[in-house]
Design an enzyme around this catalytic site. Structure first.
Site, PDB file in Angstrom:
ATOM      1  N   ASP A 199       0.857  -1.183   0.000  1.00  0.00           N
ATOM      2  CA  ASP A 199       0.000   0.000   0.000  1.00  0.00           C
ATOM      3  C   ASP A 199       0.893   1.234   0.000  1.00  0.00           C
ATOM      4  O   ASP A 199       2.119   1.112   0.062  1.00  0.00           O
ATOM      5  CB  ASP A 199      -1.001  -0.007   1.157  1.00  0.00           C
ATOM      6  CG  ASP A 199      -0.335  -0.162   2.503  1.00  0.00           C
ATOM      7  OD1 ASP A 199       0.909  -0.243   2.533  1.00  0.00           O
ATOM      8  OD2 ASP A 199      -1.039  -0.194   3.520  1.00  0.00           O
ATOM      9  N   ASP A 491      -3.528  -3.142   6.598  1.00  0.00           N
ATOM     10  CA  ASP A 491      -3.578  -2.675   7.980  1.00  0.00           C
ATOM     11  C   ASP A 491      -4.974  -2.721   8.577  1.00  0.00           C
ATOM     12  O   ASP A 491      -5.146  -2.881   9.769  1.00  0.00           O
ATOM     13  CB  ASP A 491      -2.987  -1.259   8.102  1.00  0.00           C
ATOM     14  CG  ASP A 491      -3.536  -0.313   7.044  1.00  0.00           C
ATOM     15  OD1 ASP A 491      -4.578  -0.651   6.458  1.00  0.00           O
ATOM     16  OD2 ASP A 491      -2.928   0.735   6.806  1.00  0.00           O
ATOM     17  N   GLU A 560      31.508 -41.195   5.239  1.00  0.00           N
ATOM     18  CA  GLU A 560      31.807 -42.174   6.298  1.00  0.00           C
ATOM     19  C   GLU A 560      31.239 -43.538   5.935  1.00  0.00           C
ATOM     20  O   GLU A 560      31.906 -44.578   6.065  1.00  0.00           O
ATOM     21  CB  GLU A 560      31.209 -41.694   7.634  1.00  0.00           C
ATOM     22  CG  GLU A 560      31.969 -40.503   8.207  1.00  0.00           C
ATOM     23  CD  GLU A 560      31.147 -39.662   9.182  1.00  0.00           C
ATOM     24  OE1 GLU A 560      30.208 -40.202   9.792  1.00  0.00           O
ATOM     25  OE2 GLU A 560      31.443 -38.468   9.321  1.00  0.00           O
TER      26      GLU A 560
HETATM   27  P1  ATP Z   1      -3.400   3.227   1.107  1.00  0.00           P
HETATM   28  O1  ATP Z   1      -4.226   2.078   0.678  1.00  0.00           O
HETATM   29  O2  ATP Z   1      -2.184   3.378   0.313  1.00  0.00           O
HETATM   30  O3  ATP Z   1      -3.161   3.325   2.567  1.00  0.00           O
HETATM   31  P2  ATP Z   1      -5.492   5.179   1.321  1.00  0.00           P
HETATM   32  O4  ATP Z   1      -5.313   5.426   2.756  1.00  0.00           O
HETATM   33  O5  ATP Z   1      -5.743   6.354   0.434  1.00  0.00           O
HETATM   34  O6  ATP Z   1      -4.268   4.503   0.664  1.00  0.00           O
HETATM   35  P3  ATP Z   1      -8.029   4.020   1.914  1.00  0.00           P
HETATM   36  O7  ATP Z   1      -7.816   4.046   3.356  1.00  0.00           O
HETATM   37  O8  ATP Z   1      -8.726   2.885   1.262  1.00  0.00           O
HETATM   38  O9  ATP Z   1      -6.674   4.161   1.143  1.00  0.00           O
HETATM   39  O10 ATP Z   1      -8.803   5.359   1.562  1.00  0.00           O
HETATM   40  C1  ATP Z   1      -9.447   5.560   0.309  1.00  0.00           C
HETATM   41  C2  ATP Z   1      -9.789   7.036   0.167  1.00  0.00           C
HETATM   42  O11 ATP Z   1     -10.733   7.387   1.165  1.00  0.00           O
HETATM   43  C3  ATP Z   1      -8.619   7.954   0.392  1.00  0.00           C
HETATM   44  O12 ATP Z   1      -7.897   8.187  -0.771  1.00  0.00           O
HETATM   45  C4  ATP Z   1      -9.294   9.226   0.876  1.00  0.00           C
HETATM   46  O13 ATP Z   1      -9.785   9.954  -0.232  1.00  0.00           O
HETATM   47  C5  ATP Z   1     -10.470   8.694   1.658  1.00  0.00           C
HETATM   48  N1  ATP Z   1     -10.139   8.612   3.084  1.00  0.00           N
HETATM   49  C6  ATP Z   1      -9.179   7.870   3.676  1.00  0.00           C
HETATM   50  N2  ATP Z   1      -9.170   8.031   4.997  1.00  0.00           N
HETATM   51  C7  ATP Z   1     -10.158   8.892   5.269  1.00  0.00           C
HETATM   52  C8  ATP Z   1     -10.684   9.487   6.464  1.00  0.00           C
HETATM   53  N3  ATP Z   1     -10.167   9.213   7.649  1.00  0.00           N
HETATM   54  N4  ATP Z   1     -11.685  10.333   6.342  1.00  0.00           N
HETATM   55  C9  ATP Z   1     -12.227  10.633   5.156  1.00  0.00           C
HETATM   56  N5  ATP Z   1     -11.792  10.121   4.005  1.00  0.00           N
HETATM   57  C10 ATP Z   1     -10.793   9.271   4.040  1.00  0.00           C
END
Ligand code: ATP
Length: 756
Positions: A199, A491, A560
């Site tokens: 990731d 994760d 051996e």
């Molecule tokens: P990676 O998979 O590399 O960790 P990531 O964190 O962007 O990337 P996801 O956690 O699946 O992947 O998040 C997908 C999308 O959702 C993100 O690109 C962001 O736009 C949105 N996002 C992630 N975390 C939050 C949050 N805490 N609150 C609101 N939107 C979020």
């Protein structure tokens, strides 16, 4: 109330974001959804209700139950606790897992299988030798003793201990590089890994986020480290109206806590960055919450890609939302006081893409005001603007990715982020070429229906964006169907199925959830991609150490057996007496073998292609080596016996001493033949291993000591050789090493010729 004080009969309120703490029968459910992937592997949240289900319903069908360990993703409910702790479904599964983990790893099974084959072969050979010896008129008692000693010699009884030591030392080295091995079988598989799916956020990047841009319909802003929020002219922005509103929304839906003194805090780095942005305008989340108390939170969900909190404000619910731009824009119907039409929406999607093209992680902010008793939903939102976060790549990553490439490993970025941000970061760390194509997760959902051409295109893609945890599982399946050995990072709770399905599930120690860690084979304590590469290196080293040690041990043991067998068949005096065989085994099987098994490995171990996972511990080339060197050691020993008898006219104890010492020293020198194919004779994994030299000096000392210490010499029936005797021993015992060097040189020359 703390989860560990809950008992059956208690009534528990369940809300979005809760992890269920016991098995409970639902008695109320309003729009209630639970993520049950921990229990059922189903990554889509399931709707829960109160209608009874069949008595024999499987867990996935028990919609009127909330199970311990599952997560409520939406809605609200009430449940009566029916089971706690190990009596819950999760507890029963945990018990099964613990029992299952006690099973041997494939490596242990391979070692056990090899040992049992060796035991059978040895028994057969010793019986044949004993019978042949007796038929040739040898002393019955001596032959019986010799057969038993041979049986003991040939069976590598040190193997389980040395194998365990090799694994333990490898795991210790991995631990030093921040890798915790959860399953022993992972060590072997690590060495054969061919594709690493990683990731982005936190693994390839630092996960230290700062807001860089804030784009609102009313204007564009940047965050300056000293000046705070500045406008396009570079002047400190006047914070009022739309800007104030966007900052408040950003702060309210950032569920983290910032300690103002040092701007550090507890929570997700992205949320902390939003709090820091707000603090530049004097906004503090605690103060805002005091004015507008939080009534609900809809936790972030990788399916909706949004999260929201709802606050009581002026007799209404003020809902603040943040999430992926396309998701928020899709759910928005207004922008400011105007309707959000298709062309304006497309404009904002383009704005999001242009921020992403700078390598920024982009979030959209929105709000809605609804009646106090209404249920917040992602619909009819008012779009407020975009925030761009900078999350720099980790410094060590580019080098680690280059190392993967040299090691014949493919690195693939699998992220939930926007395609353009993913592509930009992938270019920065050298995972993808500029302009190469990015595949979005939804293409993976249609895997079953893909033609061969499409499948190949996906297999050669380096960046997958907007991938949901369920699609990670599809990706693992895709690679495995192409014969790849896949390591996959994860994760979240929802990543567990993909981590389990991957050949190597890699969980994050800092960011990772407990569920992900339990499903994984290895855990990275520092979440860094570099540590995956270190783990793969160690996996390869452990495998090659085990192989090296086995090859050494077996070539010595075979020699051996051959020495005694040939002497019996040829009617020569016995070149090794039973106690001498045991002593020899004690000396060579333990110390040098131990040193070989715990070495640091070849320097170029990451410059070779991955091992074929189907390849057994001892493949054809290793058996050829074992038999060839077994024969060479035998020839040297019997040669010394013949020269001692015919030229030096030795007999009795003096003659046996020469053959015994020749085989013993030849076996010690043979350690240096274990340098591995193509390695330099002088500088290689064996010669650079200090433990090897310690073992050799110690064993040579033991042998010389045995010759000159009367009690041991008497017990072993050896007498100190004279000068000619020692010269014979020295010459003959160096023969296998000299031949080994000649073989290496010949192979190098032939290899060079065939390349020309
Ligand atoms: P990676 O998979 O590399 O960790 P990531 O964190 O962007 O990337 P996801 O956690 O699946 O992947 O998040 C997908 C999308 O959702 C993100 O690109 C962001 O736009 C949105 N996002 C992630 N975390 C939050 C949050 N805490 N609150 C609101 N939107 C979020």
């Amino acid at each position: 109330m703390s989860a560990d004080t809950i008992v059956p009969g208690d009534i528990v309120v369940l809300e979005s974001g809760d992890v269920v703490s016991a098995d409970m029968r639902l008695v109320e459910a309003k729009n209630l959804f639970a993520d049950e992937s921990t229990l059922t592997g189903e990554s889509v949240p399931v709707e829960k209700g109160i209608a009874p289900v069949a008595t024999d319903a499987i867990i996935a069908e028990q919609t009127s139950m909330a199970h311990k360990g599952t997560a409520i993703t939406r809605g609200i409910g009430l449940g009566v606790v029916v089971a706690t702790g190990m009596a819950t479904e999760l507890g029963l599964t945990a018990k099964l897992v613990v029992e299952a983990e006690e099973d041997d790893s494939p490596l242990e099974r391979k070692l056990a299988q090899l040992t049992s084959q060796l035991v059978k072969a040895t028994i057969a050979i010793t019986v044949v030798i004993a019978v042949a010896g007796m038929a040739a008129g040898r002393d019955l008692v001596l032959m019986l003793k010799a057969s038993i000693a041979l049986a003991v010699a040939a069976i590598p009884e040190g193997l389980p201990i040395v194998a365990t030591m090799a694994l333990a030392r490898g795991m210790w080295r991995m631990a030093k590089r921040n890798v915790v091995v959860e399953r022993l079988s992972a060590v072997e598989t690590l060495g054969a890994t061919t594709v690493v799916c990683t990731d982005k956020t936190g693994t390839l990047t630092e996960n230290r986020m700062t807001v860089e841009r804030l784009w609102l319909p009313s204007g564009r802003y940047q965050l300056h480290p000293d000046k705070g929020v500045i406008d396009t002219s570079g002047r400190k922005a006047a914070i009022d109206g739309a800007l104030q509103r966007a900052l408040e929304v950003g702060v309210l839906c950032a569920t983290a806590t910032l300690k103002s003194e040092d701007e550090q805090g507890a929570g997700d780095p992205m949320e902390l960055a939003l709090l820091r942005l707000g603090s530049h305008a004097g906004l503090d989340r605690e103060d805002l919450l005091a004015a507008w108390p939080e009534r609900q939170e809809i936790a972030f969900d990788t399916e909706t890609k949004m999260m929201a909190t709802a606050h009581e404000r002026d007799g209404h619910l003020f809902v603040v939302i943040k999430g992926a731009p396309e998701a928020v824009l899709d759910a928005s119907t207004m922008i400011g006081s105007e309707a959000l039409g298709t062309s304006v929406r497309d404009d904002w999607l383009r704005h999001a893409a242009s921020l992403a093209a700078e390598g920024l992680r982009v979030l959209a902010l929105a709000e809605a005001t609804i009646p106090l008793d209404a249920m917040p939903a992602y619909e009819s939102l008012t779009f407020l603007g975009l925030v761009g976060f900078r999350d720099p790549p980790r410094v060590e990553v580019t080098e680690a990715i280059a190392a993967c490439r040299h090691a014949g490993l493919r690195v693939v970025m699998v992220t939930g982020d926007h395609a353009t941000t993913a592509q930009r970061i992938a270019e920065q760390v050298d995972i993808a070429e500029p302009g190469s194509s990015v595949v979005e997760g939804r293409e993976l959902a249609a895997l079953g229906a893909l033609g061969e051409h499409e499948r190949r295109r996906l297999l050669s893609t380096s960046v997958f964006a907007r991938v949901t945890p369920a699609q990670k599982l599809d990706l693992v399946r895709l690679y495995q169907s192409a014969g790849e050995v896949v390591a996959m990072t994860g994760d979240g709770v929802n990543d567990a199925p993909a981590l389990q399905k991957a050949d190597i599930g890699v969980a994050m120690g800092l960011r990772g959830t407990e569920v992900a860690r339990e499903a994984a084979d290895i855990v990275l304590r520092d979440d860094s991609f570099g540590s995956i590469v270190a783990a793969i290196r160690e996996g390869r080293v452990i495998f090659s150490n085990l192989r090296r040690f086995l090859v050494y041990l077996l070539s010595c043991n075979i020699s051996e057996v051959m020495v005694v067998a040939l002497a019996v068949v040829a009617g020569l005096p016995l070149p090794l007496l039973p106690l001498q065989i045991l002593f020899l085994n004690l000396v060579t099987d333990i110390f040098p073998a131990f040193a070989l098994a715990t070495g640091e490995g070849e320097r170029d171990v990451l410059r070779r292609p991955p091992r074929d996972p189907r390849e057994s511990l001892l493949a054809r080339p290793q058996w050829i080596f074992i038999v060839t060197y077994g024969a060479v050691l035998t020839a040297a020993t019997l040669g010394a016996l013949l020269i001692g008898s015919l030229v030096l006219e030795l007999e009795g104890e003096a003659l046996v001493t020469v053959s015994f010492l020749t085989l013993a020293f030849a076996q010690l020198a043979h350690v240096l033949n274990m340098r591995g194919r193509g390695a330099s004779v002088f500088v290689n994994a064996v010669t650079t291993n200090p433990y090897v030299w310690l073992a050799l000096i110690f064993c040579a000392g033991l042998l010389v000591g045995a010759v000159y210490a009367p009690p041991i010499a008497n017990a072993l029936q050896i007498t100190a050789p004279d000068q000619a005797g020692w010269m014979l021993v020295a010459g003959a015992s160096l023969m296998p090493l000299v031949l080994g060097i000649i073989f290496s040189a010949a192979r190098a020359i032939l290899g060079r010729k065939s390349r020309e």
